[in-house]
Design a protein around this motif. Structure first.
Motif, mmCIF file in Angstrom:
data_model
loop_
_atom_site.group_PDB
_atom_site.id
_atom_site.type_symbol
_atom_site.label_atom_id
_atom_site.label_comp_id
_atom_site.label_asym_id
_atom_site.label_seq_id
_atom_site.Cartn_x
_atom_site.Cartn_y
_atom_site.Cartn_z
ATOM 1 N N ASP A 12 0.831 -1.210 0.000
ATOM 2 C CA ASP A 12 0.000 0.000 0.000
ATOM 3 C C ASP A 12 0.867 1.261 0.000
ATOM 4 O OD1 ASP A 12 -2.066 -1.803 0.216
ATOM 5 O OD2 ASP A 12 -2.572 -1.292 2.288
ATOM 6 N N THR A 47 0.974 3.983 -3.042
ATOM 7 C CA THR A 47 0.680 5.383 -2.720
ATOM 8 C C THR A 47 1.851 6.272 -3.116
ATOM 9 O OG1 THR A 47 -0.766 4.707 -0.902
ATOM 10 C CG2 THR A 47 0.056 6.969 -0.856
ATOM 11 N N HIS A 65 -3.923 4.674 -8.008
ATOM 12 C CA HIS A 65 -5.227 4.452 -7.378
ATOM 13 C C HIS A 65 -5.396 2.938 -7.283
ATOM 14 C CE1 HIS A 65 -6.358 8.632 -7.701
ATOM 15 N NE2 HIS A 65 -5.910 8.620 -8.945
#
Length: 149
Positions: free
Chosen positions: A59, A63, A68
């Motif tokens: 994640d 990011t 997205h």
């Protein structure tokens, strides 16, 4: 690797010992005991939680790259603008997962495609004049209909 990763965030040796016992406890497969070599037992209550903790690094990487995405446990969709971008991102993220996190990516389950055609957690996206909406995937609908019959 999981215990080593968890030690960065958990100071309590009792909790770490309990997680280690869960990871090495083995599983019952059709009434027969099978020793756990690596990974978490499929369908175990701790599996999605540990996957979410461990894949938090994914994640952070997604990011950092400005992607997205949506992820639940080990299921992940990354949204990009084109097929070519999807293939490029899939190659680089697969490399990140396998080299940095030491996670094996299943090439049979890994796809690049339109979110309108692919499914995620039993759903796919539809689009109408009001925008995008979630709808049950055809396979999920067929499974429910078969169960009801």
């Amino acid at each position: 690797l999981m215990i080593k990763y968890l030690q960065q965030y958990i100071d309590d040796p009792w909790t770490l010992r309990l997680i280690r016992k869960f990871l090495t406890s083995g599983v019952l497969d059709h009434g027969l005991f099978a020793k756990s070599e690596k990974g978490t037992p499929q369908g175990g209550p701790l599996s999605p939680l540990l996957a979410n903790i461990y894949l938090n690094e994914l994640d952070k990487e997604l990011t950092r790259r400005g992607h997205h995405f949506v992820r639940y446990a080990d299921d992940c969709n990354i949204y990009v603008k084109s097929q070519r971008a999807g293939e490029r991102v899939m190659q680089s993220i697969t490399h990140f997962l396998e080299k940095r996190l030491k996670v094996k990516v299943n090439p049979d389950k890994t796809k690049v495609g339109s979110p309108l055609r692919l499914k995620f957690l039993g759903f796919s996206l539809g689009v109408d004049h009001n925008g995008a909406y979630a709808r049950p995937a055809k396979q999920s609908q067929q499974r429910v209909k078969k169960a009801l019959k």
